[in-house]
Design an enzyme around this catalytic site. Structure first.
Site, PDB file in Angstrom:
ATOM      1  N   LYS A  64      15.277  -0.027   4.994  1.00 49.58           N
ATOM      2  CA  LYS A  64      14.815   0.513   3.707  1.00 49.58           C
ATOM      3  C   LYS A  64      15.053   2.034   3.632  1.00 49.58           C
ATOM      4  O   LYS A  64      15.566   2.549   2.637  1.00 49.58           O
ATOM      5  CB  LYS A  64      13.319   0.192   3.545  1.00 49.58           C
ATOM      6  CG  LYS A  64      12.596   0.905   2.433  1.00 49.58           C
ATOM      7  CD  LYS A  64      12.899   0.339   1.075  1.00 49.58           C
ATOM      8  CE  LYS A  64      12.205   1.164  -0.012  1.00 49.58           C
ATOM      9  NZ  LYS A  64      12.572   0.751  -1.352  1.00 49.58           N
ATOM     10  N   THR A  98       6.357   0.565   1.790  1.00 48.36           N
ATOM     11  CA  THR A  98       7.377   1.397   2.446  1.00 48.36           C
ATOM     12  C   THR A  98       6.642   2.390   3.334  1.00 48.36           C
ATOM     13  O   THR A  98       5.927   3.263   2.823  1.00 48.36           O
ATOM     14  CB  THR A  98       8.209   2.174   1.403  1.00 48.36           C
ATOM     15  OG1 THR A  98       8.791   1.238   0.502  1.00 48.36           O
ATOM     16  CG2 THR A  98       9.294   2.986   2.071  1.00 48.36           C
ATOM     17  N   LYS A 139       9.461  10.773  -1.129  1.00 47.84           N
ATOM     18  CA  LYS A 139       8.718  10.125  -0.026  1.00 47.84           C
ATOM     19  C   LYS A 139       9.701   9.380   0.893  1.00 47.84           C
ATOM     20  O   LYS A 139       9.663   9.521   2.118  1.00 47.84           O
ATOM     21  CB  LYS A 139       7.690   9.142  -0.597  1.00 47.84           C
ATOM     22  CG  LYS A 139       7.036   8.259   0.458  1.00 47.84           C
ATOM     23  CD  LYS A 139       6.340   7.027  -0.122  1.00 47.84           C
ATOM     24  CE  LYS A 139       6.060   6.021   0.981  1.00 47.84           C
ATOM     25  NZ  LYS A 139       5.519   4.748   0.532  1.00 47.84           N
ATOM     26  N   LEU A 189       0.827  -1.205   0.000  1.00 50.08           N
ATOM     27  CA  LEU A 189       0.000   0.000   0.000  1.00 50.08           C
ATOM     28  C   LEU A 189       0.866   1.261   0.000  1.00 50.08           C
ATOM     29  O   LEU A 189       2.057   1.198   0.316  1.00 50.08           O
ATOM     30  CB  LEU A 189      -0.914  -0.034   1.233  1.00 50.08           C
ATOM     31  CG  LEU A 189      -1.903  -1.220   1.231  1.00 50.08           C
ATOM     32  CD1 LEU A 189      -2.480  -1.468   2.623  1.00 50.08           C
ATOM     33  CD2 LEU A 189      -3.009  -0.979   0.213  1.00 50.08           C
ATOM     34  N   PRO A 190       0.255   2.416  -0.322  1.00 51.42           N
ATOM     35  CA  PRO A 190       1.085   3.618  -0.498  1.00 51.42           C
ATOM     36  C   PRO A 190       1.847   4.070   0.754  1.00 51.42           C
ATOM     37  O   PRO A 190       3.028   4.364   0.672  1.00 51.42           O
ATOM     38  CB  PRO A 190       0.055   4.681  -0.929  1.00 51.42           C
ATOM     39  CG  PRO A 190      -1.065   3.913  -1.542  1.00 51.42           C
ATOM     40  CD  PRO A 190      -1.135   2.626  -0.777  1.00 51.42           C
TER      41      PRO A 190
HETATM   42  P1  NAD Z   1       0.632   2.286  -6.359  1.00 54.81           P
HETATM   43  O1  NAD Z   1       0.057   3.610  -6.032  1.00 54.81           O
HETATM   44  O2  NAD Z   1       0.858   1.911  -7.785  1.00 54.81           O
HETATM   45  O3  NAD Z   1      -0.273   1.116  -5.688  1.00 54.81           O
HETATM   46  C1  NAD Z   1      -0.880   1.208  -4.440  1.00 54.81           C
HETATM   47  C2  NAD Z   1      -2.228   0.512  -4.549  1.00 54.81           C
HETATM   48  O4  NAD Z   1      -2.834   0.484  -3.252  1.00 54.81           O
HETATM   49  C3  NAD Z   1      -3.216   1.245  -5.464  1.00 54.81           C
HETATM   50  O5  NAD Z   1      -3.691   0.339  -6.459  1.00 54.81           O
HETATM   51  C4  NAD Z   1      -4.329   1.714  -4.522  1.00 54.81           C
HETATM   52  O6  NAD Z   1      -5.608   1.718  -5.131  1.00 54.81           O
HETATM   53  C5  NAD Z   1      -4.234   0.682  -3.430  1.00 54.81           C
HETATM   54  N1  NAD Z   1      -4.811   1.104  -2.155  1.00 54.81           N
HETATM   55  C6  NAD Z   1      -4.663   2.271  -1.496  1.00 54.81           C
HETATM   56  N2  NAD Z   1      -5.336   2.244  -0.322  1.00 54.81           N
HETATM   57  C7  NAD Z   1      -5.929   1.020  -0.253  1.00 54.81           C
HETATM   58  C8  NAD Z   1      -6.756   0.389   0.713  1.00 54.81           C
HETATM   59  N3  NAD Z   1      -7.105   1.013   1.839  1.00 54.81           N
HETATM   60  N4  NAD Z   1      -7.188  -0.872   0.461  1.00 54.81           N
HETATM   61  C9  NAD Z   1      -6.821  -1.521  -0.669  1.00 54.81           C
HETATM   62  N5  NAD Z   1      -6.037  -0.965  -1.636  1.00 54.81           N
HETATM   63  C10 NAD Z   1      -5.608   0.295  -1.418  1.00 54.81           C
HETATM   64  O7  NAD Z   1       2.012   2.201  -5.540  1.00 54.81           O
HETATM   65  P2  NAD Z   1       3.240   1.189  -5.810  1.00 54.81           P
HETATM   66  O8  NAD Z   1       4.215   1.838  -6.731  1.00 54.81           O
HETATM   67  O9  NAD Z   1       2.701  -0.162  -6.101  1.00 54.81           O
HETATM   68  O10 NAD Z   1       3.925   1.210  -4.366  1.00 54.81           O
HETATM   69  C11 NAD Z   1       3.387   0.480  -3.281  1.00 54.81           C
HETATM   70  C12 NAD Z   1       4.365   0.565  -2.123  1.00 54.81           C
HETATM   71  O11 NAD Z   1       5.634   0.050  -2.548  1.00 54.81           O
HETATM   72  C13 NAD Z   1       4.632   1.987  -1.624  1.00 54.81           C
HETATM   73  O12 NAD Z   1       4.742   1.974  -0.231  1.00 54.81           O
HETATM   74  C14 NAD Z   1       5.959   2.356  -2.298  1.00 54.81           C
HETATM   75  O13 NAD Z   1       6.687   3.337  -1.572  1.00 54.81           O
HETATM   76  C15 NAD Z   1       6.660   1.011  -2.291  1.00 54.81           C
HETATM   77  N6  NAD Z   1       7.691   0.855  -3.321  1.00 54.81           N
HETATM   78  C16 NAD Z   1       7.451   1.242  -4.606  1.00 54.81           C
HETATM   79  C17 NAD Z   1       8.445   1.069  -5.571  1.00 54.81           C
HETATM   80  C18 NAD Z   1       8.221   1.476  -7.012  1.00 54.81           C
HETATM   81  O14 NAD Z   1       9.187   1.517  -7.784  1.00 54.81           O
HETATM   82  N7  NAD Z   1       6.980   1.772  -7.430  1.00 54.81           N
HETATM   83  C19 NAD Z   1       9.684   0.507  -5.212  1.00 54.81           C
HETATM   84  C20 NAD Z   1       9.883   0.084  -3.892  1.00 54.81           C
HETATM   85  C21 NAD Z   1       8.872   0.268  -2.949  1.00 54.81           C
END
Ligand code: NAD
Length: 300
Positions: free
Chosen positions: A173, A96, A248, A65-66
């Site tokens: 992290k 994260t 972030k 999740l975000p």
């Molecule tokens: P994203 O925004 O693409 O996906 C997050 C998903 O969570 C969305 O589909 C959203 O609809 C869903 N969501 C939000 N609140 C919700 C809830 N209450 N119930 C169910 N679903 C819910 O983000 P992402 O890029 O997939 O990143 C996710 C996590 O991974 C973050 O914490 C980010 O910091 C971490 N991360 C991302 C990357 C990257 O390159 N994108 C790399 C390492 C870590």
């Protein structure tokens, strides 16, 4: 077949859930956004109408999740899943988030008899798709043994670490990504000085890789356009690890440094750099775009 309830099917969670399916886990999936479902359902997951429905019958729960507030809203309180899961269920939060919230989740999980681990990842979307993510895990040694079995379906087994106790995954992290931001900026500055003095960035990169300045940004993510095939720099700094995500992560690292009375001056300066890139409208570009603010014509 053991079942994983997967919550949060975005850029990272979607491909991670698909890799669980490939490794013969059954997956029940939930995301607030309906559009996030289609890919994983086509790959064989069962879509659930809520997080509560997704966890019914699940052996393990994984969330991606975000931020901390989203994870808390899914896990805690009367509406949260912790109070509904059978005792002993393993819950892995791969998002994260801030270490303080992760520790709060550990305490709440323990109260409910849940085996919780914070398991943030490194590697980005490409590694999520390839199933080669690194995982850094915080929690008990017993939970780590159980977690490894699930995490190896989404990551590289050699890169699944038990970082330490509650919240240690999030600490590892935040510290890692702060270092990444700092050495990316340093790499860009070094290449800019070289180019301004007549060096070929490819030759200079090889020299630094063979010397004491060697680092990950030079090895796999060269920020000078065209030096490295496949690096975001060669594609107008798209796609990649977004400036918004780096900002972030730096915010989390600086918050943690302050809470720990560590004067992370370079981390703060890196944060200023990435916040200026955001203010310039470059939040969705790859974080190596810092190169562009140092050199007017870097051959793009
Ligand atoms: P994203 O925004 O693409 O996906 C997050 C998903 O969570 C969305 O589909 C959203 O609809 C869903 N969501 C939000 N609140 C919700 C809830 N209450 N119930 C169910 N679903 C819910 O983000 P992402 O890029 O997939 O990143 C996710 C996590 O991974 C973050 O914490 C980010 O910091 C971490 N991360 C991302 C990357 C990257 O390159 N994108 C790399 C390492 C870590």
């Amino acid at each position: 077949m053991p079942t994983v309830a997967f919550i949060g099917l975005g850029n990272m969670g979607g491909p991670m859930a698909k890799n669980l399916l490939k490794a013969d886990w059954a997956v029940t999936a939930f995301d607030l956004s309906e559009s996030a479902f289609s890919d994983v359902v086509a790959a064989g997951a069962v879509a659930a109408p809520s997080a509560r429905d997704a966890i019914s019958g699940a052996d393990v729960v994984v969330s991606m999740l975000p931020a901390g507030k989203h994870v808390k809203s899914v896990m805690l309180g009367d509406a949260g899943i912790f109070s509904r899961l059978p005792k002993g269920t393993l819950v892995l939060d791969a998002s994260t988030i801030d270490a303080a919230t992760a520790r709060e989740l550990h305490v709440a999980a323990r109260d409910c008899g849940i085996d919780f681990m914070d398991t943030p990842v490194s590697g980005g979307v490409a590694a999520a798709q390839a199933g080669t993510l690194a995982f850094m895990c915080g929690g008990t040694a017993e939970a780590f043994v159980r977690a490894k079995d699930v995490l190896k379906a989404m990551g590289n087994e050699e890169k699944i670490f038990h970082a330490g106790p509650d919240g240690a995954g999030q600490v590892a992290k935040a510290a890692n990504n702060m270092l990444l931001a700092i050495h990316m900026i340093g790499t860009c500055e070094a290449l800019a000085i070289g180019a301004a003095n007549g060096l070929d960035p490819s030759v200079q990169s090889e020299i630094m890789k063979a010397s004491s300045g060697n680092n990950w940004s030079l090895q796999v993510y060269n920020p000078w356009p065209g030096v490295m095939e496949g690096a975001p720099a060669g594609n107008d700094y798209k796609p990649g690890f977004m400036v918004d995500l780096m900002a972030k992560d730096l915010g989390l690292a600086i918050e943690l440094a302050e809470q720990s009375s560590v004067d992370a001056d370079f981390g703060r300066r890196a944060n200023d750099v990435y916040q200026s890139l955001q203010a310039a409208g470059l939040g969705r570009d790859d974080f190596s775009i810092v190169m562009r603010s140092l050199v007017k014509d870097e051959g793009a």
